[in-house]
Design an enzyme around this catalytic site. Structure first.
Site, PDB file in Angstrom:
ATOM      1  N   GLY A  99       8.675   2.668 -14.481  1.00  0.00           N
ATOM      2  CA  GLY A  99       9.495   1.487 -14.721  1.00  0.00           C
ATOM      3  C   GLY A  99       8.675   0.215 -14.682  1.00  0.00           C
ATOM      4  N   ASP A 100       7.709   0.143 -13.781  1.00  0.00           N
ATOM      5  CA  ASP A 100       6.846  -1.032 -13.705  1.00  0.00           C
ATOM      6  C   ASP A 100       5.987  -1.158 -14.951  1.00  0.00           C
ATOM      7  OD1 ASP A 100       7.848  -1.645 -11.179  1.00  0.00           O
ATOM      8  OD2 ASP A 100       6.341  -0.406 -10.176  1.00  0.00           O
TER       9      ASP A 100
ATOM     10  N   GLY B 259       5.607  -5.701  -7.846  1.00  0.00           N
ATOM     11  CA  GLY B 259       4.959  -6.874  -8.429  1.00  0.00           C
ATOM     12  C   GLY B 259       3.527  -6.597  -8.835  1.00  0.00           C
ATOM     13  N   ALA B 260       2.759  -6.016  -7.924  1.00  0.00           N
ATOM     14  CA  ALA B 260       1.363  -5.713  -8.222  1.00  0.00           C
ATOM     15  C   ALA B 260       1.248  -4.696  -9.346  1.00  0.00           C
ATOM     16  CB  ALA B 260       0.666  -5.203  -6.968  1.00  0.00           C
TER      17      ALA B 260
ATOM     18  N   GLU C 246      11.771  -6.956  -4.518  1.00  0.00           N
ATOM     19  CA  GLU C 246      11.151  -6.523  -3.255  1.00  0.00           C
ATOM     20  C   GLU C 246      10.669  -7.709  -2.429  1.00  0.00           C
ATOM     21  OE1 GLU C 246       9.599  -2.025  -4.301  1.00  0.00           O
ATOM     22  OE2 GLU C 246       8.157  -3.664  -4.441  1.00  0.00           O
TER      23      GLU C 246
ATOM     24  N   GLY D 135      14.838   6.619 -18.559  1.00  0.00           N
ATOM     25  CA  GLY D 135      13.970   7.747 -18.260  1.00  0.00           C
ATOM     26  C   GLY D 135      13.522   8.471 -19.509  1.00  0.00           C
TER      27      GLY D 135
ATOM     28  N   ASN E  34      17.544   0.284 -14.538  1.00  0.00           N
ATOM     29  CA  ASN E  34      17.743   1.652 -15.009  1.00  0.00           C
ATOM     30  C   ASN E  34      19.242   1.955 -14.952  1.00  0.00           C
ATOM     31  OD1 ASN E  34      18.398   2.445 -12.346  1.00  0.00           O
ATOM     32  ND2 ASN E  34      16.310   3.105 -11.909  1.00  0.00           N
TER      33      ASN E  34
ATOM     34  N   MET F 251       0.871  -1.166   0.000  1.00  0.00           N
ATOM     35  CA  MET F 251       0.000   0.000   0.000  1.00  0.00           C
ATOM     36  C   MET F 251       0.913   1.222   0.000  1.00  0.00           C
ATOM     37  SD  MET F 251      -2.981   1.197  -0.276  1.00  0.00           S
ATOM     38  CE  MET F 251      -4.133  -0.122   0.140  1.00  0.00           C
TER      39      MET F 251
ATOM     40  N   GLY G 179       3.374  -1.556  -4.966  1.00  0.00           N
ATOM     41  CA  GLY G 179       4.278  -2.705  -4.933  1.00  0.00           C
ATOM     42  C   GLY G 179       4.695  -3.017  -6.351  1.00  0.00           C
TER      43      GLY G 179
END
Length: 305
Positions: free
Chosen positions: A255-256, A43-44, A141, A226, A185, A14, A41
């Site tokens: 990035g995700d 992953g999420a 993570e 970027g 990155n 969260m 997160g």
């Protein structure tokens, strides 16, 4: 077109986002402008990025049996992500990320919580979801034994793997040799080159750095840069996909988004260059909206941009 299938092993947090006019100096107290609780997160975020583009996505991870955990799962499910392989842990809080957001940048502090309980055995219990995937996405993570277990299951079943090495931390060669695509990155890549004992390269020497990494580990580096887009080597030819100019609102999930969109492209059977161009375009769209997951574009939005 066949729906691509992607497994994501990683974190669910969260995000507690405080917006301020600028970054405080050491010891300084600033008055903030707002606070938001936002599903996050790495992953999420990547799972949502894939699902909003149209992939069938299995999320593998853990949350606490608390309000934050229930909210995160609800948000994933609303975006079409399967959460059947997400463990609900009692007596362990859901992970959080404390994010200070300004118009120019953001800084993040992560408290792992249930993410620290993602073990190799938890991943192995969900192995069938990895075996059935076209692509596996994994980040850093969660504990490294879970990262390695995920990659080993995928490698044993000819599932292509994307290792997003964020946040940067020391990795054993046993993990690095299992990745098909490595997506740092520029700051992260400098860290891993130094940790691996490779000669440092200047920003203008990224071609040499990518070639040296390929010779050591035998996998494709996708160097995210970027506003400059992303760079890689295809064969021995350097390729840079430039990012379109946009008005950035929130760079938190860029990035995700790039990793998720890149995974979607590969899982759809596209060429490396086509998947990378799609990923850069998707990530550029994502920063024009506030919130990591809320900013993830749909396939139609990317196609129309």
């Amino acid at each position: 077109m066949r729906q691509p299938r992607i497994a994501v092993v990683g974190s669910l947090n969260m995000d507690l986002v405080v917006t301020a006019p600028r970054m405080p100096q050491a010891g300084e107290t600033l008055t903030g402008e707002s606070i938001h609780t936002i599903s996050g997160g790495k992953g999420a975020n990547q799972a949502v990025a894939c699902a909003r583009l149209g992939a069938q996505v299995d999320m593998i991870g853990a949350v606490g049996d608390d309000a934050f955990g229930r909210s995160l799962l609800s948000e994933l499910e609303a975006n079409g992500v399967s959460t059947e392989a997400v463990a609900r842990l009692s007596n362990t809080p859901t992970g959080i990320a404390s994010i200070l957001h300004t118009a120019e940048d953001n800084s993040i502090v992560i408290v792992p919580g249930a993410n620290g309980c993602v073990t190799a055995s938890l991943v192995e219990a969900a192995a069938e979801r990895i075996r059935q995937a076209d692509v596996l996405l994994v980040q850093l993570e969660i504990p490294l034994d879970a990262v390695e277990a995920s990659l080993r299951i995928a490698r044993a079943n000819w599932v292509r793997t994307i290792l997003n090495p964020a946040p940067a931390r020391s990795l054993p060669d046993s993990i690095l040799y299992l990745a098909d695509y490595f997506t740092p990155n520029e700051t992260e890549f400098a860290f891993f080159r130094e940790a691996s004992g490779l000669a440092p390269a200047s920003d203008s020497d990224w071609e040499q750095a990518l070639a040296g990494w390929w010779q050591r580990y035998g996998h494709q580096v996708i160097l995210t840069r970027g506003r400059e887009g992303a760079s890689t080597l295809i064969g021995d030819q350097p390729v840079t996909v430039a990012a379109p100019a946009v008005q950035a609102v929130d760079t938190t999930g860029a990035g995700d988004c790039l990793n998720g969109a890149f995974g979607f492209g590969l899982a759809s059977g596209w060429s490396l260059e086509q998947a990378l161009a799609f990923a850069v375009k998707s990530a550029s769209l994502s920063v024009t909206r506030f919130g990591a997951q809320a900013g993830m574009p749909t396939l139609r939005e990317v196609e129309e941009a």
